[in-house]
Design a protein around this motif. Structure first.
Motif, PDB file in Angstrom:
ATOM      1  N   CYS A 232      -7.895  60.869  66.242  1.00  0.00           N
ATOM      2  CA  CYS A 232      -6.460  60.754  66.519  1.00  0.00           C
ATOM      3  C   CYS A 232      -6.263  59.715  67.620  1.00  0.00           C
ATOM      4  N   LYS A 233      -5.155  58.979  67.527  1.00  0.00           N
ATOM      5  CA  LYS A 233      -4.919  57.882  68.457  1.00  0.00           C
ATOM      6  C   LYS A 233      -3.524  57.987  69.082  1.00  0.00           C
ATOM      7  N   PRO A 234      -3.361  57.464  70.295  1.00  0.00           N
ATOM      8  CA  PRO A 234      -2.025  57.410  70.900  1.00  0.00           C
ATOM      9  C   PRO A 234      -1.089  56.552  70.052  1.00  0.00           C
ATOM     10  N   VAL A 235       0.189  56.840  70.163  1.00  0.00           N
ATOM     11  CA  VAL A 235       1.207  56.094  69.415  1.00  0.00           C
ATOM     12  C   VAL A 235       2.243  55.562  70.406  1.00  0.00           C
ATOM     13  N   ILE A 236       2.561  54.281  70.285  1.00  0.00           N
ATOM     14  CA  ILE A 236       3.596  53.666  71.124  1.00  0.00           C
ATOM     15  C   ILE A 236       4.762  53.288  70.227  1.00  0.00           C
ATOM     16  N   GLU A 237       5.969  53.697  70.605  1.00  0.00           N
ATOM     17  CA  GLU A 237       7.169  53.367  69.848  1.00  0.00           C
ATOM     18  C   GLU A 237       8.212  52.784  70.800  1.00  0.00           C
ATOM     19  N   THR A 238       8.983  51.829  70.318  1.00  0.00           N
ATOM     20  CA  THR A 238      10.021  51.234  71.144  1.00  0.00           C
ATOM     21  C   THR A 238      11.312  51.085  70.353  1.00  0.00           C
ATOM     22  N   SER A 239      12.410  51.063  71.072  1.00  0.00           N
ATOM     23  CA  SER A 239      13.713  50.708  70.530  1.00  0.00           C
ATOM     24  C   SER A 239      14.298  49.709  71.521  1.00  0.00           C
TER      25      SER A 239
ATOM     26  N   PRO B  47      -1.841  62.397  71.430  1.00  0.00           N
ATOM     27  CA  PRO B  47      -2.188  63.559  70.600  1.00  0.00           C
ATOM     28  C   PRO B  47      -3.122  64.513  71.323  1.00  0.00           C
ATOM     29  N   ASN B  48      -2.956  65.788  71.058  1.00  0.00           N
ATOM     30  CA  ASN B  48      -3.831  66.827  71.593  1.00  0.00           C
ATOM     31  C   ASN B  48      -5.116  66.823  70.771  1.00  0.00           C
ATOM     32  N   ARG B  49      -6.222  66.394  71.363  1.00  0.00           N
ATOM     33  CA  ARG B  49      -7.482  66.256  70.626  1.00  0.00           C
ATOM     34  C   ARG B  49      -8.015  67.600  70.137  1.00  0.00           C
ATOM     35  N   ASN B  50      -7.807  68.655  70.897  1.00  0.00           N
ATOM     36  CA  ASN B  50      -8.315  69.962  70.488  1.00  0.00           C
ATOM     37  C   ASN B  50      -7.474  70.589  69.385  1.00  0.00           C
ATOM     38  N   TYR B  51      -6.190  70.259  69.375  1.00  0.00           N
ATOM     39  CA  TYR B  51      -5.332  70.745  68.285  1.00  0.00           C
ATOM     40  C   TYR B  51      -5.829  70.178  66.958  1.00  0.00           C
ATOM     41  N   LEU B  52      -6.244  68.921  67.004  1.00  0.00           N
ATOM     42  CA  LEU B  52      -6.783  68.276  65.806  1.00  0.00           C
ATOM     43  C   LEU B  52      -7.972  69.057  65.253  1.00  0.00           C
ATOM     44  N   VAL B  53      -8.865  69.456  66.126  1.00  0.00           N
ATOM     45  CA  VAL B  53     -10.070  70.167  65.701  1.00  0.00           C
ATOM     46  C   VAL B  53      -9.743  71.585  65.242  1.00  0.00           C
TER      47      VAL B  53
ATOM     48  N   TYR C 246      -5.296  63.791  60.203  1.00  0.00           N
ATOM     49  CA  TYR C 246      -4.328  63.895  61.295  1.00  0.00           C
ATOM     50  C   TYR C 246      -3.280  62.793  61.194  1.00  0.00           C
ATOM     51  N   GLU C 247      -3.719  61.582  60.865  1.00  0.00           N
ATOM     52  CA  GLU C 247      -2.785  60.468  60.716  1.00  0.00           C
ATOM     53  C   GLU C 247      -1.773  60.758  59.608  1.00  0.00           C
ATOM     54  N   ALA C 248      -2.258  61.373  58.524  1.00  0.00           N
ATOM     55  CA  ALA C 248      -1.364  61.722  57.416  1.00  0.00           C
ATOM     56  C   ALA C 248      -0.321  62.737  57.869  1.00  0.00           C
ATOM     57  N   TYR C 249      -0.778  63.740  58.605  1.00  0.00           N
ATOM     58  CA  TYR C 249       0.136  64.780  59.090  1.00  0.00           C
ATOM     59  C   TYR C 249       1.188  64.202  60.036  1.00  0.00           C
ATOM     60  N   GLN C 250       0.759  63.379  60.975  1.00  0.00           N
ATOM     61  CA  GLN C 250       1.697  62.779  61.919  1.00  0.00           C
ATOM     62  C   GLN C 250       2.687  61.861  61.208  1.00  0.00           C
ATOM     63  N   TYR C 251       2.221  61.156  60.194  1.00  0.00           N
ATOM     64  CA  TYR C 251       3.096  60.258  59.437  1.00  0.00           C
ATOM     65  C   TYR C 251       4.187  61.060  58.729  1.00  0.00           C
ATOM     66  N   ILE C 252       3.803  62.171  58.100  1.00  0.00           N
ATOM     67  CA  ILE C 252       4.780  63.008  57.399  1.00  0.00           C
ATOM     68  C   ILE C 252       5.796  63.561  58.389  1.00  0.00           C
TER      69      ILE C 252
END
Length: 301
Positions: free
Chosen positions: A214-221, A230-236, A246-252
Motif C-alpha cells: 500500500c502506498k500514500p496518496v496525494i490529491e490536490t484541488s 494507509p494503515n499498513r496493519n489494516y492491509l494485512v 488494496y489498491e483495488a479496494y481504495q480505488y473503488i
C-alpha cells in the motif's frame, strides 16, 4: 480563489494583533540555544524593520488564530465519531500536541515469524511526522480554514487549505522539489531543527512505504491539498497482501462505484485478473454488487 503570487508577502505583512506573546517559541529557542531577542526576531521576519509583529510572528505566537481539528472515526467512513479535538495556540504548540495525540492511535502489531518478535506500527512514525509538517509549512494562511486530520481504521488523512504552489506538480513533490508557500516559516522550523532538510518530506514519506504494497496518496484541488497514509496493519489484517488488492479496494472507495472494466484500466490488468481481485474483495465482504450483467457495479462497504 487563492492568489499564488503573494504568499511570501502575506508572511511579511504587519499583524493586526500586536499584543503577542511567545511562551512556546521562547522555550524552544532557549532549548536550542538560539537567540530570540527583538533584533533576531527582525532577522527571522517575526518583526518588520520597525519592530512590528508580522503575520509570521502571529503564526508563531500564543495568539495564533489558526487551528487544527482532528477527528477519530470508527470504521472506514464518516458514520461514527470515536473522538474529536481542536488544537490552538502557536503553530509550534500545535505541531507538538497534534503529533502526540495522533501517535496515541498508531497501534503496534506484533508477529513471531521465528524466535524474534517483529513489531510494526500502523503508520511509520516518520511518515506521520513529515505529513504533519507538510500541513503547516505548505498551507494557505490568508484563509481562516482549519487544518483537518481524519483518522479511520484503514487510513489517516491530512487536509490543508491551499493547492499546489504555482509551477510545482505532484511529480515534482515526490522527487523532492521544494517551493514552500511559507518560506520564512519553513526557515524558522529548519533553524529549530524541526525540519531537517528542505524538499525531503514527500520522498521520505514514500520511502517509509517502500516495502509495503500500500502506498500514500496525494490529491490536490485548486484550493486544497490532501495526503492519505494507509494503515499498513489494516492491509494485512483485513485485506491481505495480494498484489493489487488494496489498491483495488481504495480505488473503488474513491470512485463510489465502478465496473470491472474500470478496474482493468486503472490497474492495467486483464479482465480475468480484475475478476479475481473483485471476487476476493467480495469474499472478504469489503465490497458488494449492484445490478447484473453489463450493468454490474461494485461498491465499497
Amino acid at each position: 480563489m487563492i492568489t499564488e503570487t503573494d504568499h511570501r508577502r502575506y508572511e511579511l505583512e504587519v499583524s493586526a494583533n500586536q499584543a503577542l506573546t511567545f511562551l512556546q517559541a521562547t522555550r524552544l529557542f532557549a532549548e536550542r540555544r538560539i537567540p530570540f531577542e527583538e533584533t533576531h526576531q527582525k532577522t527571522l521576519h517575526i518583526r518588520d524593520g520597525e519592530g512590528r509583529f508580522t503575520h509570521l510572528g502571529l503564526l508563531l505566537s500564543d495568539q495564533c488564530e489558526h487551528t487544527t481539528k482532528v477527528a477519530i472515526f470508527q470504521g472506514t467512513d464518516f458514520s461514527i465519531f470515536r473522538d474529536r479535538r481542536e488544537f490552538s495556540g502557536s503553530l509550534l504548540t500545535q505541531l507538538q500536541e497534534v503529533g502526540e495525540y495522533v501517535q496515541q492511535y498508531n497501534r503496534i502489531r506484533s508477529e513471531f515469524p521465528g524466535l524474534i518478535r517483529i513489531d510494526s506500527y500502523d503508520y511509520p512514525p516518520l511518515a506521520l511526522r513529515e505529513a504533519l509538517l507538510n500541513c503547516y509549512v505548505h498551507r494557505e494562511y490568508s484563509s481562516s480554514a482549519a487544518t483537518l486530520l481524519h483518522v479511520f481504521d484503514d487510513r489517516l488523512e491530512y487536509i490543508t487549505f491551499g493547492g499546489l504552489v504555482s509551477d510545482v506538480s505532484l511529480e515534482d513533490l515526490k522527487l523532492g522539489i521544494s517551493l514552500s508557500r511559507n518560506e520564512y516559516l519553513a526557515r524558522v522550523l529548519h533553524l529549530l531543527g524541526i525540519i531537517e532538510a528542505y524538499g525531503t518530506g514527500f520522498p521520505r514519506i514514500f520511502e517509509q512505504y517502500a516495502k509495503s504494497s500500500c502506498k500514500p496518496v496525494i490529491e490536490t484541488s485548486p484550493n486544497a491539498f490532501k495526503v492519505t497514509l494507509p494503515n499498513r496493519n489494516y492491509l494485512v489484517e483485513h485485506v491481505g497482501e495480494s498484489e493489487g488488492l488494496y489498491e483495488a479496494y481504495q480505488y473503488i472507495k474513491s470512485k463510489g462505484s465502478i465496473q470491472r472494466k474500470d478496474l482493468q484500466t486503472f490497474l492495467g490488468i486483464s479482465q480475468t485478473q480484475a475478476g479475481v481481485l473483485l471476487k476476493r474483495l467480495l469474499d472478504k465482504n469489503m465490497i458488494f454488487v449492484l445490478g447484473k450483467g453489463k450493468l454490474t457495479k461494485y461498491i465499497a462497504h
